[in-house]
Write a protein that holds these residues in place. Structure first.
Motif, PDB file in Angstrom:
ATOM      1  N   TRP A 148       0.839  -1.203   0.000  1.00 35.79           N
ATOM      2  CA  TRP A 148       0.000   0.000   0.000  1.00 35.79           C
ATOM      3  C   TRP A 148       0.871   1.248   0.000  1.00 35.79           C
ATOM      4  CZ3 TRP A 148      -5.168   1.114  -0.308  1.00 35.79           C
ATOM      5  CH2 TRP A 148      -5.533   2.420   0.016  1.00 35.79           C
ATOM      6  N   SER A 149       0.464   2.246  -0.820  1.00 35.61           N
ATOM      7  CA  SER A 149       1.237   3.480  -0.923  1.00 35.61           C
ATOM      8  C   SER A 149       0.316   4.684  -0.745  1.00 35.61           C
ATOM      9  CB  SER A 149       1.936   3.557  -2.286  1.00 35.61           C
ATOM     10  OG  SER A 149       2.491   4.844  -2.484  1.00 35.61           O
ATOM     11  N   TRP A 150       0.577   5.440   0.304  1.00 38.03           N
ATOM     12  CA  TRP A 150      -0.211   6.652   0.501  1.00 38.03           C
ATOM     13  C   TRP A 150       0.098   7.695  -0.565  1.00 38.03           C
ATOM     14  CZ3 TRP A 150      -4.421   6.709   3.148  1.00 38.03           C
ATOM     15  CH2 TRP A 150      -4.585   5.842   4.229  1.00 38.03           C
ATOM     16  N   ASP A 151       1.283   7.664  -1.114  1.00 40.43           N
ATOM     17  CA  ASP A 151       1.617   8.592  -2.201  1.00 40.43           C
ATOM     18  C   ASP A 151       0.720   8.338  -3.415  1.00 40.43           C
ATOM     19  OD1 ASP A 151       3.583   9.867  -0.760  1.00 40.43           O
ATOM     20  OD2 ASP A 151       5.207   8.595  -1.530  1.00 40.43           O
ATOM     21  N   ARG A 152       0.515   7.081  -3.753  1.00 38.28           N
ATOM     22  CA  ARG A 152      -0.369   6.747  -4.872  1.00 38.28           C
ATOM     23  C   ARG A 152      -1.805   7.151  -4.564  1.00 38.28           C
ATOM     24  NH1 ARG A 152       1.200   3.148  -8.752  1.00 38.28           N
ATOM     25  NH2 ARG A 152      -0.900   2.262  -8.834  1.00 38.28           N
ATOM     26  N   THR A 205       0.993   6.375 -13.978  1.00 39.44           N
ATOM     27  CA  THR A 205       1.564   5.718 -12.791  1.00 39.44           C
ATOM     28  C   THR A 205       1.785   4.220 -12.981  1.00 39.44           C
ATOM     29  OG1 THR A 205      -0.628   5.337 -11.812  1.00 39.44           O
ATOM     30  CG2 THR A 205       0.479   7.421 -11.278  1.00 39.44           C
ATOM     31  N   GLY A 206       1.428   3.698 -14.139  1.00 42.49           N
ATOM     32  CA  GLY A 206       1.628   2.271 -14.384  1.00 42.49           C
ATOM     33  C   GLY A 206       0.488   1.397 -13.930  1.00 42.49           C
ATOM     34  N   GLY A 207      -0.680   1.986 -13.687  1.00 45.97           N
ATOM     35  CA  GLY A 207      -1.849   1.200 -13.300  1.00 45.97           C
ATOM     36  C   GLY A 207      -2.621   1.849 -12.182  1.00 45.97           C
ATOM     37  N   ALA A 208      -3.936   1.651 -12.207  1.00 47.75           N
ATOM     38  CA  ALA A 208      -4.804   2.192 -11.157  1.00 47.75           C
ATOM     39  C   ALA A 208      -5.022   1.119 -10.106  1.00 47.75           C
ATOM     40  CB  ALA A 208      -6.135   2.648 -11.751  1.00 47.75           C
ATOM     41  N   GLY A 209      -4.302   1.233  -9.013  1.00 46.28           N
ATOM     42  CA  GLY A 209      -4.394   0.243  -7.952  1.00 46.28           C
ATOM     43  C   GLY A 209      -5.491   0.559  -6.960  1.00 46.28           C
ATOM     44  N   PRO A 210      -5.544  -0.192  -5.862  1.00 46.41           N
ATOM     45  CA  PRO A 210      -6.594   0.012  -4.854  1.00 46.41           C
ATOM     46  C   PRO A 210      -6.554   1.401  -4.227  1.00 46.41           C
ATOM     47  CG  PRO A 210      -4.871  -1.459  -4.031  1.00 46.41           C
ATOM     48  CD  PRO A 210      -4.637  -1.292  -5.485  1.00 46.41           C
ATOM     49  N   GLU A 211      -5.374   2.013  -4.171  1.00 44.84           N
ATOM     50  CA  GLU A 211      -5.278   3.348  -3.582  1.00 44.84           C
ATOM     51  C   GLU A 211      -6.118   4.358  -4.369  1.00 44.84           C
ATOM     52  OE1 GLU A 211      -1.159   1.368  -3.151  1.00 44.84           O
ATOM     53  OE2 GLU A 211      -2.688   1.608  -4.712  1.00 44.84           O
ATOM     54  N   ALA A 212      -6.017   4.274  -5.697  1.00 44.57           N
ATOM     55  CA  ALA A 212      -6.741   5.214  -6.545  1.00 44.57           C
ATOM     56  C   ALA A 212      -8.244   4.988  -6.453  1.00 44.57           C
ATOM     57  CB  ALA A 212      -6.270   5.078  -7.997  1.00 44.57           C
ATOM     58  N   TRP A 213      -8.656   3.713  -6.440  1.00 43.52           N
ATOM     59  CA  TRP A 213     -10.098   3.441  -6.386  1.00 43.52           C
ATOM     60  C   TRP A 213     -10.684   3.778  -5.022  1.00 43.52           C
ATOM     61  CZ3 TRP A 213     -11.882   3.742 -10.812  1.00 43.52           C
ATOM     62  CH2 TRP A 213     -11.234   3.188 -11.918  1.00 43.52           C
ATOM     63  N   ASP A 264     -15.251  11.434 -16.919  1.00 45.26           N
ATOM     64  CA  ASP A 264     -15.646  11.605 -15.529  1.00 45.26           C
ATOM     65  C   ASP A 264     -14.525  11.132 -14.605  1.00 45.26           C
ATOM     66  OD1 ASP A 264     -16.020   8.815 -16.155  1.00 45.26           O
ATOM     67  OD2 ASP A 264     -17.053   8.660 -14.228  1.00 45.26           O
ATOM     68  N   MET A 265     -14.805  11.083 -13.312  1.00 43.41           N
ATOM     69  CA  MET A 265     -13.769  10.709 -12.349  1.00 43.41           C
ATOM     70  C   MET A 265     -13.228   9.303 -12.594  1.00 43.41           C
ATOM     71  SD  MET A 265     -15.063  12.305  -8.713  1.00 43.41           S
ATOM     72  CE  MET A 265     -16.709  11.595  -8.719  1.00 43.41           C
ATOM     73  N   VAL A 266     -14.119   8.363 -12.861  1.00 52.33           N
ATOM     74  CA  VAL A 266     -13.694   6.982 -13.067  1.00 52.33           C
ATOM     75  C   VAL A 266     -12.822   6.864 -14.316  1.00 52.33           C
ATOM     76  CG1 VAL A 266     -14.515   4.668 -13.661  1.00 52.33           C
ATOM     77  CG2 VAL A 266     -15.602   5.948 -11.807  1.00 52.33           C
ATOM     78  N   TYR A 267     -13.220   7.532 -15.385  1.00 55.58           N
ATOM     79  CA  TYR A 267     -12.426   7.455 -16.619  1.00 55.58           C
ATOM     80  C   TYR A 267     -11.047   8.062 -16.413  1.00 55.58           C
ATOM     81  CZ  TYR A 267     -11.087   7.735 -21.514  1.00 55.58           C
ATOM     82  OH  TYR A 267     -10.418   7.587 -22.703  1.00 55.58           O
ATOM     83  N   GLN A 268     -10.990   9.184 -15.700  1.00 55.46           N
ATOM     84  CA  GLN A 268      -9.702   9.835 -15.472  1.00 55.46           C
ATOM     85  C   GLN A 268      -8.746   8.917 -14.716  1.00 55.46           C
ATOM     86  OE1 GLN A 268      -8.544  12.602 -16.592  1.00 55.46           O
ATOM     87  NE2 GLN A 268     -10.322  13.702 -17.352  1.00 55.46           N
ATOM     88  N   VAL A 269      -9.253   8.217 -13.718  1.00 58.11           N
ATOM     89  CA  VAL A 269      -8.400   7.314 -12.943  1.00 58.11           C
ATOM     90  C   VAL A 269      -8.050   6.070 -13.755  1.00 58.11           C
ATOM     91  CG1 VAL A 269      -8.377   5.772 -10.941  1.00 58.11           C
ATOM     92  CG2 VAL A 269      -9.142   8.131 -10.688  1.00 58.11           C
ATOM     93  N   LYS A 270      -9.055   5.553 -14.462  1.00 57.77           N
ATOM     94  CA  LYS A 270      -8.857   4.306 -15.209  1.00 57.77           C
ATOM     95  C   LYS A 270      -7.877   4.467 -16.366  1.00 57.77           C
ATOM     96  CE  LYS A 270     -12.316   2.994 -17.695  1.00 57.77           C
ATOM     97  NZ  LYS A 270     -13.653   2.488 -18.104  1.00 57.77           N
ATOM     98  N   THR A 271      -7.801   5.668 -16.928  1.00 58.11           N
ATOM     99  CA  THR A 271      -6.955   5.865 -18.113  1.00 58.11           C
ATOM    100  C   THR A 271      -5.764   6.795 -17.826  1.00 58.11           C
ATOM    101  OG1 THR A 271      -8.411   7.652 -18.874  1.00 58.11           O
ATOM    102  CG2 THR A 271      -8.849   5.441 -19.708  1.00 58.11           C
ATOM    103  N   ALA A 290      -9.659   6.321  -3.312  1.00 56.43           N
ATOM    104  CA  ALA A 290      -9.791   7.776  -3.414  1.00 56.43           C
ATOM    105  C   ALA A 290     -11.058   8.162  -4.172  1.00 56.43           C
ATOM    106  CB  ALA A 290      -8.560   8.365  -4.097  1.00 56.43           C
ATOM    107  N   VAL A 291     -11.352   7.429  -5.241  1.00 58.36           N
ATOM    108  CA  VAL A 291     -12.583   7.688  -6.002  1.00 58.36           C
ATOM    109  C   VAL A 291     -13.804   7.418  -5.132  1.00 58.36           C
ATOM    110  CG1 VAL A 291     -13.995   6.934  -7.954  1.00 58.36           C
ATOM    111  CG2 VAL A 291     -11.540   7.229  -8.245  1.00 58.36           C
ATOM    112  N   GLY A 292     -13.791   6.278  -4.444  1.00 56.25           N
ATOM    113  CA  GLY A 292     -14.928   5.930  -3.588  1.00 56.25           C
ATOM    114  C   GLY A 292     -15.160   6.950  -2.485  1.00 56.25           C
ATOM    115  N   LEU A 293     -14.084   7.416  -1.865  1.00 54.48           N
ATOM    116  CA  LEU A 293     -14.220   8.412  -0.805  1.00 54.48           C
ATOM    117  C   LEU A 293     -14.740   9.744  -1.341  1.00 54.48           C
ATOM    118  CD1 LEU A 293     -10.984   7.742   1.292  1.00 54.48           C
ATOM    119  CD2 LEU A 293     -13.352   7.168   1.884  1.00 54.48           C
ATOM    120  N   THR A 294     -14.357  10.076  -2.575  1.00 54.75           N
ATOM    121  CA  THR A 294     -14.855  11.311  -3.177  1.00 54.75           C
ATOM    122  C   THR A 294     -16.359  11.219  -3.407  1.00 54.75           C
ATOM    123  OG1 THR A 294     -12.734  11.692  -4.276  1.00 54.75           O
ATOM    124  CG2 THR A 294     -14.647  12.885  -5.131  1.00 54.75           C
ATOM    125  N   PHE A 295     -16.817  10.087  -3.928  1.00 52.89           N
ATOM    126  CA  PHE A 295     -18.257   9.894  -4.109  1.00 52.89           C
ATOM    127  C   PHE A 295     -18.984   9.959  -2.765  1.00 52.89           C
ATOM    128  CE2 PHE A 295     -17.368   8.171  -8.373  1.00 52.89           C
ATOM    129  CZ  PHE A 295     -18.426   8.734  -9.083  1.00 52.89           C
TER     130      PHE A 295
END
Length: 225
Positions: A4-8, A189-197, A176-183, A199-204
């Motif tokens: 897990w990476s808080w930076d990501r 960053t080499g992939g959207a890991g659990p950290e990014a998702w 939208d937010m999901v597309y921005q993270v997914k692409t 962050a998306v969930g918390l924003t929603f």
């Protein structure tokens, strides 16, 4: 297993912000279409016009019984090329996305409006007839001013639900937010890991939950009027 990476996690937020305005834009425009079209559907059905009422009933049931994602694909791949082919791609996606969200939720808000209209006492209809009010004025001056406030909490709930459905539009490259993270985030960053998702969930959650609390307060206020 990746550590897990808080930076990501925190690096995902700039991408989320880029898509947030798009998500809000589609939610507001889709809600406007759903509210107006849903009210129109409800009024037409309440008037019980032969044939038109049956057609509208069948349409509403069809839309309510099929997935929103399928409706988005049909509008984008089947309807769009013929009707919107002369417009630029971003405009086409805006029209398709807003139409899909608006029509889908209009078929739900129509039932909400219908319940609100049915809750207006019969004496109000009788009084309007006794005063010989035209049908249009009966609706605009007597029925709707009483029916609409009753259904505002339910409409608010559907707006929140629509906000959470906007990510489906990423399937047609709505940014939208999901597309921005997914692409974009994934590419940088080499992939959207659990950290990014997360962050998306918390924003929603951060946006949806306060709105849910406001709707509950509105429900209580309407219920005590």
């Amino acid at each position: 297993m990746q550590k897990w990476s808080w930076d990501r996690f925190f690096d995902a937020f700039p991408y989320i912000w880029d898509g947030l305005l798009v998500t809000i834009e589609f939610t507001l425009l889709g809600s406007l279409v759903a509210y107006v079209l849903g009210l129109l559907f409800a009024v037409i059905r309440r008037m019980r016009i032969p044939v038109l009422d049956q057609i509208l009933w069948a349409f509403i049931e069809f839309v309510r019984s099929t997935p929103l994602l399928v409706q988005i694909f049909v509008l984008y791949w089947v309807v769009r090329p013929d009707l919107l082919g002369g417009l630029d791609t971003d405009t086409q996606r805006l029209i398709v996305g807003v139409t899909a969200l608006g029509v889908h939720y209009a078929c739900y808000t129509a039932e909400v409006y219908r319940a609100g209209i049915d809750a207006v006492p019969a004496a109000q209809w009788e009084a309007a007839r006794a005063l010989s009010l035209p049908r249009g004025r009966t609706w605009t001056d007597v029925i709707l001013p009483q029916a609409v406030p009753r259904v505002l909490p339910a409409l608010g709930n559907y707006t929140i639900a629509m906000f959470k459905e906007v990510p489906l539009l990423s399937a047609i490259v709505v940014l939208d937010m999901v597309y921005q993270v997914k692409t974009e985030y994934a590419a940088d960053t080499g992939g959207a890991g659990p950290e990014a998702w997360l962050a998306v969930g918390l924003t929603f959650f951060a946006l949806s939950y306060p709105c849910s609390l406001l709707v509950r307060k509105l429900e209580h206020r309407v219920g005590t009027v």
